[in-house]
Design a protein around this motif. Structure first.
Motif, PDB file in Angstrom:
ATOM      1  N   UNK A  43       0.802  -1.217   0.000  1.00  0.00           N
ATOM      2  CA  UNK A  43       0.000   0.000   0.000  1.00  0.00           C
ATOM      3  C   UNK A  43       0.834   1.266   0.000  1.00  0.00           C
ATOM      4  N   UNK A  44       2.131   1.137   0.323  1.00  0.00           N
ATOM      5  CA  UNK A  44       2.974   2.337   0.367  1.00  0.00           C
ATOM      6  C   UNK A  44       3.624   2.650  -0.976  1.00  0.00           C
ATOM      7  N   UNK A  45       3.292   1.861  -2.003  1.00  0.00           N
ATOM      8  CA  UNK A  45       3.926   2.088  -3.304  1.00  0.00           C
ATOM      9  C   UNK A  45       3.694   3.516  -3.808  1.00  0.00           C
ATOM     10  N   UNK A  46       2.444   3.974  -3.718  1.00  0.00           N
ATOM     11  CA  UNK A  46       2.131   5.304  -4.237  1.00  0.00           C
ATOM     12  C   UNK A  46       2.881   6.367  -3.438  1.00  0.00           C
ATOM     13  N   UNK A  50       5.495   9.110  -4.851  1.00  0.00           N
ATOM     14  CA  UNK A  50       5.385  10.542  -4.550  1.00  0.00           C
ATOM     15  C   UNK A  50       6.737  11.090  -4.069  1.00  0.00           C
ATOM     16  N   UNK A  77       4.022  -3.754 -12.241  1.00  0.00           N
ATOM     17  CA  UNK A  77       3.009  -3.137 -11.397  1.00  0.00           C
ATOM     18  C   UNK A  77       3.381  -1.689 -11.063  1.00  0.00           C
ATOM     19  N   UNK A  80       2.646   0.257 -14.019  1.00  0.00           N
ATOM     20  CA  UNK A  80       1.191   0.325 -14.177  1.00  0.00           C
ATOM     21  C   UNK A  80       0.593   1.396 -13.292  1.00  0.00           C
ATOM     22  N   UNK A  81       1.055   1.446 -12.063  1.00  0.00           N
ATOM     23  CA  UNK A  81       0.541   2.451 -11.137  1.00  0.00           C
ATOM     24  C   UNK A  81       0.997   3.843 -11.576  1.00  0.00           C
ATOM     25  N   UNK A  84      -1.056   5.133 -14.403  1.00  0.00           N
ATOM     26  CA  UNK A  84      -2.496   5.288 -14.167  1.00  0.00           C
ATOM     27  C   UNK A  84      -2.821   6.671 -13.617  1.00  0.00           C
ATOM     28  N   UNK A  85      -1.985   7.142 -12.707  1.00  0.00           N
ATOM     29  CA  UNK A  85      -2.284   8.399 -12.012  1.00  0.00           C
ATOM     30  C   UNK A  85      -1.678   9.599 -12.749  1.00  0.00           C
ATOM     31  N   UNK A  86      -2.541  10.594 -13.034  1.00  0.00           N
ATOM     32  CA  UNK A  86      -2.074  11.749 -13.818  1.00  0.00           C
ATOM     33  C   UNK A  86      -0.996  12.563 -13.111  1.00  0.00           C
ATOM     34  N   UNK A  87      -0.980  12.476 -11.789  1.00  0.00           N
ATOM     35  CA  UNK A  87      -0.050  13.320 -11.052  1.00  0.00           C
ATOM     36  C   UNK A  87       1.406  12.939 -11.326  1.00  0.00           C
ATOM     37  N   UNK A  88       1.627  11.673 -11.686  1.00  0.00           N
ATOM     38  CA  UNK A  88       3.005  11.239 -11.909  1.00  0.00           C
ATOM     39  C   UNK A  88       3.468  11.600 -13.312  1.00  0.00           C
ATOM     40  N   UNK A 141      -6.785  20.260 -13.018  1.00  0.00           N
ATOM     41  CA  UNK A 141      -8.204  20.449 -12.767  1.00  0.00           C
ATOM     42  C   UNK A 141      -8.373  21.015 -11.387  1.00  0.00           C
TER      43      UNK A 141
END
Ligand code: FMN
Ligand code: SF4
Ligand code: SF4
Ligand code: SF4
Ligand code: FES
Ligand code: FES
Lengths: 183, 637
Positions: A43-46, A50, A77, A80-81, A84-88, A141
């Motif tokens: 769960x700490x991957x994101x 960051x 993975x 993939x993550x 997926x997220x626009x912030x990265x 946004x």
């Protein structure tokens, strides 16, 4: 992959870890290693991504690879993550990051014109960086400052309400500052 | 009746009260400056810096600066309050460095306030308005500070009672304003079901958009055998025109936090997660600070308030994916996965985070909890309507005179918000529609502005309450263009997992693009409607199911505008560039050359002081000349 002590993860772990140390700063290594043996550490991957982006400004292939190795999460993975997220961001960014807000409040107050002027003046599109490496342009946004719409953010400073003319003034300010420090 | 919890709380509160009393005795003049992202953007950091310099150079130690959160009076920021002991507070609007000097030398040093700069002209009406509008004792402090400002007296502040009143980084100030009294009550009763019953009595419905009864959701989570449970605060605030949650997280983090602890206690959770969007760095910092201070003070962690109950909290950052506001996607994101939704049921209250029962609630939902505990569920219910209790915070923006955060009782007519509080449409243009619910919502035509803001009435006309975005549109906005804007947002944010949403939004967007570029035929409207309904019925998650709402609701209320675009190739709002061109009216043009200097492609010709002409073949229709001509000589045709 959890609940293993570092030395038993792979038999060449020393070498793997040393390679990661070359790529990632110590505080990120410590964060990943401290979490690795905890419950639900995946769960700490994101959070780790960051930290990498905060440090380097973007997620480079080698840094993602190091995160995957150290956290023992498949690279597929991690990528993939990250995608997926626009912030990265997967590309290096310029010295100053400009984000034009294209949220609703800004849009109805003419953010498209502000965005157009930025693209014209900088000669780049969203997601690109100027050739001198000074500016990167992105759209975002809602910065949460709709009351000041239309707004744009340069690094951490929010500007608004903006007209296309303000854009030129603000850009000139940053360019001047750069020249000042260069001399 | 003494118990470990009451002893703990009494001693905590006594310590704070005596420290505060000591401080008040000093009788200092206070300069109150808002410090939230919005105010920083408006220039409050400069104001802060200027006051600091003035105070230093005056050498006085009888003046102090008090940093607070934000009241949500956006279009008048930065706002500064001057509190002279024994006098009514004076608030100033749009303060800048020069005005600081004037305020300092005239008001602070000589005792002469400056009515011409007072917030919303409040000084003129001080004797009339002061003290009015105290809707309930919940917002007493707020009313003391801002009770003479019309923008606020028309509101009823419950969730935002402390925003702009206290220092969001000070636990002491929060405790002095009844902070943690609710938690002490709850832990003292030692009965989670009591909390759930109060919240049920309050008829509190989730403020994140769905409107599910919060008490019901909590009850469902407790009806599970599994004892490891989680509670999550949804601070992803994805609606691209809304900022209520940021406001509350930055301005009153402790209230949200206390509400969440109480929720955690009610459902028997051992851990709570905050999911906050990474784009809100200040909110993240203030919540982390609140968590740290509360942990140190024994209000979080092991044996909270001596009750024997343990509860901890952790922040997780979003990373810019709108779909992660959806419950199952949010959970996957916390689990470190791509944020793609899952089929429900099972609902998170049954199988949520790591397969355990999980309650997800919105920031504003939590912000209401302490008021419900302190003042009773029945009181809260009495503020709202039969169907839903309490108030709702709206982020009022778009073409409205006073933009900002507005909290009104549920059931308030829309026009009271837009005209009463918002002051009506900018530049006194005609109102076209009010958009609520953001990309998942719809348009309410001007003729229906008497509609009550509440979950039921809004969905009956094809919109939704949503999380609180409220965008005012005037006759100068094109309904097709705005619908396209929303759809392009959802199309981009579709996670791609299911076909109706991934393909449906793309095809619908193509049709809208045909319409605004003048290439559509009338049958396209039927296709649009069919596709929209299909997507509503068959998409997997709320994003896809709500994505067609703006288009379908505008087709319902503004079909003629679509038809005009298709048949007459005209856009009455003059927004769709394919249907307009720019011309200079030779009679009106005085030859000032402003347009020439601002045209990006240099296609305007003319001598100084003579009428100018646009070369239509090169014009890119950017509209700069139209915006810059101060003589209304440029016409859109
Ligand atoms: C696409 C999508 C985006 C959402 N975004 C948010 C959001 O930003 N904030 C929020 O509180 N709820 C959001 N929701 C609603 C949540 O899924 C959920 O219903 C809510 O957080 C529950 O809290 P509540 O009962 O207190 O309202 C979203 C739902 C969907 C389908
Ligand atoms: S409806 Fe859209 S966002 Fe939701 S799961 Fe399907 S593709 Fe993803
Ligand atoms: S619309 Fe833009 S391109 Fe056309 S004449 Fe005006 S300024 Fe020039
Ligand atoms: S700005 Fe207006 S008045 Fe001035 S030259 Fe252009 S069209 Fe004429
Ligand atoms: S829409 Fe631009 S700041 Fe909110
Ligand atoms: S100025 Fe703070 S919310 Fe708008």
């Amino acid at each position: 992959m959890n609940h293993q002590t570092a030395t038993t993860i792979t038999d060449n772990w020393e070498a793997v870890r040393a390679a990661c140390l070359e790529v990632l700063p110590a505080h990120i290594i410590a964060f990943i290693e401290n979490n690795r043996d905890m419950e639900h550490s995946e769960g700490q991957l994101i959070a780790a991504l960051h930290m990498v982006q905060a440090h380097f400004g973007y997620l480079a292939q080698d840094t993602m690879h190091a995160v995957a190795q150290l956290a023992q999460i498949p690279l597929a993975k991690v990528t993939g993550v990250a995608t997926f997220y626009h912030y990265f961001r997967l590309q290096p960014r310029g010295k100053h990051m400009i984000s034009v807000c294209l949220g609703t409040a800004c849009y109805v107050k003419g953010a498209d014109k502000v965005a157009q002027r930025l693209m014209d003046e900088l000669g780049i599109h969203f997601g690109e960086t100027t050739r001198d490496g000074l500016f990167s342009l992105d759209s975002t946004r809602c910065l949460g400052t709709c009351g000041l719409a239309p707004v744009a953010m340069v690094d951490n400073q929010v500007y608004g309400p903006l007209t296309p003319t303000d854009v030129s003034v603000i850009l000139a300010k940053y360019v001047k500052k750069e020249k000042g420090t260069a001399e | 009746m003494s118990s470990p919890v009451t002893d703990f709380f009494d001693s905590l509160r006594d310590r704070v009260h005596s420290a505060m009393a000591e401080h008040r005795k000093a009788g200092k003049i206070t300069v109150q400056i808002g410090s939230a992202t919005c105010e920083h953007a408006a220039g409050s950091l400069d104001v802060l810096d200027e006051f600091t310099k003035h105070i230093q150079s005056s050498g006085s130690d009888a003046i102090e600066i008090h940093k607070t959160g934000c009241t949500g009076r956006c279009s008048k920021e930065p706002i500064v309050g001057i509190f002279v002991p024994g006098q009514a507070p004076v608030k100033y609007e749009r303060v800048n460095r020069e005005l600081v000097h004037e305020i300092f030398t005239k008001h602070i040093q000589k005792g002469c306030p400056l009515p011409e700069h007072a917030l919303d002209g409040s000084l003129d009406r001080q004797n009339l308005g002061a003290g009015q509008g105290a809707k309930s004792s919940v917002s007493q402090k707020f009313t003391e500070m801002y009770g003479d400002v019309s923008f606020f007296t028309a509101q009823n502040r419950i969730a935002m009672r402390n925003s702009g009143v206290l220092d969001p980084e000070s636990l002491e100030e929060y405790i002095a304003l009844d902070g943690f009294k609710a938690l002490a009550t709850v832990l003292g009763k030692n009965d989670p079901q009591w909390v759930i019953n109060e919240v049920l009595k309050a008829r509190l419905r989730g403020r994140g958009g769905g409107g599910f009864l919060t008490g019901k959701k909590w009850e469902l989570a407790t009806q599970n055998e599994e004892k490891t449970r989680y509670i999550i605060c949804n601070g992803d605030e994805g609606d691209p025109g809304a900022f209520m949650d940021r406001g509350m997280l930055e301005s009153d983090p402790f209230s949200v936090l206390e509400g969440m602890i109480i929720g955690g206690y009610a459902i028997g959770a051992g851990k709570g997660f905050w999911y906050i969007r990474a784009e809100y760095p200040l909110a993240i910092k203030r919540i982390q600070n609140a968590i740290d201070l509360c942990t140190k003070a024994g209000l979080l962690g092991k044996n909270i308030m001596g009750s024997g109950w343990d509860f901890e909290m952790e922040i997780r950052l979003g990373a810019g994916a709108f779909v992660c506001g959806e419950e199952t996607a949010l959970i996957r994101s916390i689990e470190g996965e791509r944020g793609q939704p899952k089929v429900r049921p099972p609902f998170p209250t049954t199988r949520g985070l790591w397969g355990k029962p999980t309650c997800i609630n919105n920031v504003e939902t939590f912000a209401n909890i302490t008021a419900i505990v302190n003042h009773g569920g029945e009181w809260f219910a009495s503020v709202g309507t039969e169907e839903s209790g309490g108030t709702k915070v709206f982020a009022l923006a778009g073409k409205v005179k006073h933009t900002g955060l507005v909290e009104v009782p549920l059931g308030t007519p829309l026009k009271d918000v837009v005209f009463g509080i918002g002051g009506g449409v900018q530049d006194d243009k005609a109102l076209k529609a009010i958009q609520t619910g953001g990309p998942a919502g719809g348009f309410i035509p001007a003729a229906m502005d008497n509609l009550a803001v509440d979950f039921g009435p809004l969905s009956k006309v094809g919109s939704i309450m949503g999380s609180g975005g409220m965008i005012v549109l005037s006759e100068e906005d094109c309904i097709v263009d705005i619908s396209k804007f929303y759809l392009s947002f959802t199309q981009e944010e579709s996670c791609g997992k299911c076909t109706p949403c991934r393909e449906g939004t793309t095809r619908m967007l193509e049709i809208l693009e045909r319409i605004t570029s003048g290439a559509a035929v009338l049958e396209d409207l039927d296709k649009l409607e069919r596709l929209g309904k299909l997507c509503q019925q068959t998409a997997l998650c709320g994003l896809g199911r709500a994505a067609p709402n703006p288009v379908l609701s505008s087709l319902k209320h503004f079909r003629d505008e679509y038809v005009e675009h298709i048949q007459d190739k005209t856009c009455r709002a003059k927004k769709c560039v394919a249907m307009i061109h720019f011309e200079i009216n030779a009679e009106a043009c005085i030859g000032c050359t402003a347009c020439v200097r601002n045209c990006p492609v240099n296609c305007i010709a003319g001598q100084r002081k003579e009428a100018h002409v646009i070369d239509q073949s090169r014009c890119v229709k950017c509209g700069q000349c139209f915006d810059f001509c101060r003589f209304n000589a440029v016409e859109r045709k």
